[in-house]
Every structure is written in structure tokens, then in C-alpha cells.
Design a protein around this motif. Structure first.
Motif, PDB file in Angstrom:
ATOM      1  N   THR A  46     -48.319  49.226 -17.756  1.00 32.06           N
ATOM      2  CA  THR A  46     -47.357  50.241 -17.347  1.00 32.06           C
ATOM      3  C   THR A  46     -46.029  49.937 -18.027  1.00 32.06           C
ATOM      4  N   VAL A  47     -45.588  50.849 -18.863  1.00 31.35           N
ATOM      5  CA  VAL A  47     -44.417  50.619 -19.706  1.00 31.35           C
ATOM      6  C   VAL A  47     -43.476  51.804 -19.575  1.00 31.35           C
ATOM      7  N   ASP A  48     -42.191  51.554 -19.775  1.00 31.58           N
ATOM      8  CA  ASP A  48     -41.204  52.622 -19.758  1.00 31.58           C
ATOM      9  C   ASP A  48     -41.429  53.532 -20.966  1.00 31.58           C
ATOM     10  N   LYS A  49     -41.611  54.802 -20.721  1.00 32.57           N
ATOM     11  CA  LYS A  49     -41.847  55.764 -21.792  1.00 32.57           C
ATOM     12  C   LYS A  49     -40.705  55.784 -22.788  1.00 32.57           C
ATOM     13  N   ASP A  50     -39.472  55.670 -22.295  1.00 41.22           N
ATOM     14  CA  ASP A  50     -38.308  55.686 -23.187  1.00 41.22           C
ATOM     15  C   ASP A  50     -38.314  54.480 -24.120  1.00 41.22           C
ATOM     16  N   VAL A  51     -38.769  53.325 -23.608  1.00 44.49           N
ATOM     17  CA  VAL A  51     -38.839  52.118 -24.430  1.00 44.49           C
ATOM     18  C   VAL A  51     -39.851  52.301 -25.561  1.00 44.49           C
ATOM     19  N   LEU A  52     -41.015  52.849 -25.224  1.00 50.04           N
ATOM     20  CA  LEU A  52     -42.021  53.102 -26.256  1.00 50.04           C
ATOM     21  C   LEU A  52     -41.494  54.063 -27.312  1.00 50.04           C
TER      22      LEU A  52
END
Length: 503
Positions: A46-52
Motif C-alpha cells: 500500500t503506497v501513496d499514489k502521489d508518491v508513485l
């Protein structure tokens, strides 16, 4: 449980992974504003979409493509390993991990597939003699050209030590390495400005001819350039001089000077907003940093940065305290300085570029004197100091490992009749130290520097600066080493400077 290849834990979020290597990623869980799940087989992150979107060109294109994946809570990537993606997340969230062979292969594959520039830069930063051939061959296999070029340059610089291992590479990769220019040791001494009628033919920049074990002239300094108490550094294969003085009045030369070795030409550029001397100069990613120094006999803590592409100076964060002739070292694209304070303490600070701040890295307490310098090799910083009672014929040395956070007292005193070690530069697994009577090449080993060979010293009085340049073929009198350009089978830009200006 530590995650290894073939032994991945199934998880619904990064925070749930019980792994040693995922610590920095897990610490970011509270900052996941727009969560998106990325699945690799049975493993889910689970990762921050903005970071990706910020760091991965693949996800940036995906999220703006209008495809159905833009609206999905989970994205499946079948072609990549979960561990390679974990390495990418660690780097994205600020870690600087030293990677094993398997991790390197998986990270390169991930960097190419997801187009993660920050991961590519980290891989370039950790190239060393143990992994350079793996980096080079794998980068060629996956087409990661920036890493390929950087690894090839490293191998070219260590070709003598690696020549047997290099033979295992495909022929086209060998030819490309051999087509590159090697790094050469270059030194400039202390010189004040002059006039044409009194031209001093000793005002030269010299390079080390390692075959003849002697120093030869590369170029003459411009008449109005000064290296006396100046800041001197190399960036993108160009030599920069800032802040020298005219004479004992300490009047500062109000121009900076740049030598472009590829064109064999000198040019000038603007001076810092605060004129200074006895300062230090460091280059990093199109920027020069001039650190501390003196003006009107007052020691300063101010730091300025010069953006080369725009010819502009601006102030950066001040040093923790005023300092002149600051010892500096760059390693893995990180800038470190060494400051001294009373009660025999040495403090090493790192400049965090994206935060514009100095952070204390470590403190060493040793009986020492004022004479010192610092160089870096891999993730180690080497701090050199005079021997007991300001003994200039003996050099004591301590090593600090950035990964383990441990200090090590280096064995030996590096004592001989040639003088102490006060200027040095690292190339590959060797360090060259220079003084008036001898130039010595040492092999860098775990807890000592082992002497490899001794050559002529640099016969000039005063301070000297030593650095590396890739010297083009100019003439048979200047350079005997030839540059044989080769065509190779994979697709590189015709202008290799697009990959690395250090070529």
C-alpha cells in the motif's frame, strides 16, 4: 522476518511487513494520503499514489492515461519482483541501501520498467569494484543507459585491476569500456596573479603520467587567476577556481575561472556575493558550493551556491559555526564537511541539498592537531590529521562508515621522510597522496592503506589541490594514452555527454 528472493511475506500493506530492510518505508505509513495497492503475485504494497506519480514515470503515465487502472484501488504488476519494488520504495523514501547481487539485478529491472530516476541515481552512487561488472552487464541487458555508462567509466578507471574479469564480458561491452577516457590525476599549486611581462611559467596545472611516474604540464593558469587561498574543485570534467587573493593584502580576485579540458580553454564567471578567501569549493549536480572562508581577516560561516547553467549565486544554509579551509568530501552524491572544535573533538556534518540544511553526522574525540583533510571511498570517510605534538612527518587517520555508524582507527602512522599526507584523491580502490617529495598510490583495504607504488612528488611550495579529470587526446607530446572510439551494438546517444558529462 527478513524478505529474501523466493521468501516473500503476503501482506496487505507495507506497514504489516515484518522486515528489516523495509523500516524506512514502514515509517512513512502515516503519510499515505491517497493509498493505492500494488500487487506482485501474493505480495501487496500500500503506497501513496502521489508518491508513485512523483517518482515513477510508469505510474505517472498510467494515472493520466484515462485507462480503467486509473480508478482501481489495486494495480497488478506481474513482470517484476516484489523485492525489487521494495528496494525502489526504500530509495524513494530516503534510504541509501547497500545492495546484494540479487537486489541489484531486481532493482535495475524495476528502475527500467517503472522508469524510476531516483533509483537509477542510487544504483550509480553505489557502483564499486565488487559490483561494477554486474551493474554494467545487467544495465546493458535491460537498456538502462545512464547506469551502463557510469559503470563503464568506473571499470575504465580500474581497468588494470579488473582486466582479467573484464574478459568475461561480451565483446561489444569490452570495446565500449576501452573506447572511454580514463581518469587522470591532476594537481595545481599555489599561485598569485601576474602580468604578461612577468609571466611565471611555473603557473601551471599538471597531470600525472603514471607510465613515466612523473608530473607534466596540462595547461597554464590565466594571468589574472589566483589559486592562493582559493577554492578549487572539478565538476562535469571542468576545473573551477573561486576566491583566490592577489598578495599578502588578501585582496580577493573578483572573478571565477573555469577550465574546460575537452576544449583546452579558460573562461570567467561571476564571483560570490560575499567575496572570500581561504574557502572550500565543492561541485554537485550543476552547482558549486563555496563554504566558509575569510574576509577582512574575519572567519565566516556563510555558504553560497552557484548555479552553473544560469550563472547565478545565492546563499545557502550557514555552517554550524565559522570555519576556514574546511575539509570536504563527496561520496554517493552526498556532501560532508569536517569541522574542529576545542577539547580535541572532530565533527562531521552532511549538507542535505533538498532541505538546505546541515546535519551532524558524527563526532570523534581524538588527540589531534589542526592539519587535516578528508577523502571518501564507498561509504567510508577517511579523516587525516597530524601526528602527536603537531608532528608533520606522521599522519594519523580514522575511518567513519556511513552505513554502520562506526569509527575505526586506521593502523599505521604513514610515516616517512617524504612528509605528511595533506592532499589526496580517490580513484577506484586506490588513493593517491601528493606532497613536494613524493606521490604515493595506496590500495584501500579494510583497516589500512597499503602502499602500491611511489612516484615523483609535485615540486612546488605552498598548498596544492589534487583532483581527477578525463583528459582528451591533445597531442603526442601532451598525452601518450590514446582514445579509440568504438561502435557498439546497443543504442547509445551519439553525444555521450547526454548520459554523463564526466566522460
Amino acid at each position: 522476518m527478513k524478505m529474501t528472493r523466493g521468501n516473500m511475506m503476503e501482506t496487505s500493506s507495507c506497514a504489516d511487513q515484518e522486515i528489516d530492510t523495509g523500516k524506512a518505508v514502514c515509517q512513512q505509513q502515516g503519510f499515505v494520503k491517497t493509498p493505492v495497492k500494488v500487487r506482485f503475485g501474493d505480495s501487496v504494497f500500500t503506497v501513496d499514489k502521489d508518491v508513485l506519480e512523483q517518482h515513477c514515470e510508469y505510474f505517472q503515465a498510467l494515472f493520466h492515461s484515462g485507462m480503467k487502472e486509473c480508478q482501481q484501488d489495486e494495480i497488478c504488476l506481474q513482470a517484476l519482483s516484489a523485492h525489487g519494488f521494495l528496494v525502489a520504495l526504500r530509495v524513494i523514501y530516503g534510504e541509501k541501501p547497500i545492495l546484494s547481487g540479487d537486489e541489484i539485478v531486481e532493482a535495475i529491472e524495476c528502475a527500467v520498467f517503472l522508469q524510476i530516476e531516483i533509483l537509477t541515481k542510487h544504483l550509480i552512487n553505489i557502483i564499486n569494484s565488487d559490483n561494477c561488472l554486474l551493474m554494467y552487464h545487467t544495465a546493458a541487458t535491460f537498456g538502462l543507459l545512464k547506469l551502463l555508462h557510469s559503470a563503464a567509466l568506473f571499470i575504465r578507471d580500474m581497468h588494470q585491476d579488473l582486466k582479467e574479469d573484464v574478459k568475461c564480458l561480451p565483446e561489444d561491452l569490452i570495446e565500449y569500456v576501452e573506447s572511454l577516457l580514463p581518469s587522470t590525476y591532476v594537481t595545481v599549486g599555489t599561485h598569485s596573479p601576474t602580468i604578461k611581462l612577468l609571466q611565471d611559467f611555473m603557473r601551471t596545472v599538471c597531470y600525472l603520467d603514471e607510465d613515466e611516474k612523473d608530473w607534466k604540464v596540462l595547461t597554464h593558469l590565466p594571468l589574472n587567476a589566483s589559486t592562493t587561498m582559493a577554492g578549487v574543485t572539478v565538476l562535469d570534467n571542468k576545473l573551477y577556481i573561486v576566491g583566490g587573493v592577489y598578495d599578502i593584502t588578501n585582496k580577493v580576485v573578483d572573478s571565477g575561472f573555469c577550465y574546460d579540458v575537452s576544449k583546452d580553454t579558460w573562461s570567467t564567471f561571476s564571483s560570490p556575493q560575499q567575496l572570500r578567501y581561504n574557502c572550500s569549493l565543492v561541485g554537485h549536480e550543476d552547482t558549486l558550493y563555496i563554504i566558509g572562508g575569510e574576509h577582512n581577516k574575519t572567519i565566516m560561516s556563510s555558504v553560497e551556491k552557484y548555479k552553473i547553467s544560469t550563472d547565478t549565486w545565492s546563499f545557502a544554509a550557514h555552517l554550524p559555526r565559522p570555519a576556514a579551509a574546511v575539509a570536504c568530501a563527496m561520496t554517493m552524491s552526498r556532501l560532508f564537511i569536517c569541522l574542529w572544535r576545542p577539547k580535541d573533538a572532530t565533527e562531521i556534518f552532511e549538507y542535505i541539498v533538498n532541505k538546505d540544511e546541515w546535519t551532524l553526522t558524527t563526532t570523534l574525540v581524538r588527540h589531534q592537531s589542526y592539519g587535516h583533510c578528508m577523502v571518501a571511498h564507498r561509504d567510508n570517510l577517511y579523516v587525516m590529521r597530524n601526528g602527536p605534538s603537531d608532528d608533520f612527518l606522521r599522519c594519523m587517520m580514522d575511518s567513519y562508515n556511513l552505513t554502520s555508524g562506526q569509527w575505526t582507527a586506521m593502523t599505521g602512522q604513514y610515516e616517512n621522510s617524504k612528509g605528511a599526507l595533506f592532499t589526496a584523491v580517490v580513484r577506484g580502490d586506490s588513493v593517491f597522496t601528493v606532497n613536494r617529495r613524493a606521490t604515493v598510490e595506496y590500495a584501500i583495504e579494510d583497516n589500512k592503506w597499503r602502499t602500491k607504488k611511489e612516484m615523483s612528488g609535485f615540486p612546488r611550495i605552498g598548498s596544492m589541490w589534487t583532483f581527477l579529470l578525463r583528459l582528451p587526446k591533445k597531442s603526442s607530446e601532451i598525452l601518450e594514452r590514446k582514445h579509440n572510439g568504438q561502435n557498439i551494438s546497443f543504442d547509445l546517444p551519439s553525444d555521450s555527454s547526454a548520459l554523463c558529462a564526466d566522460c
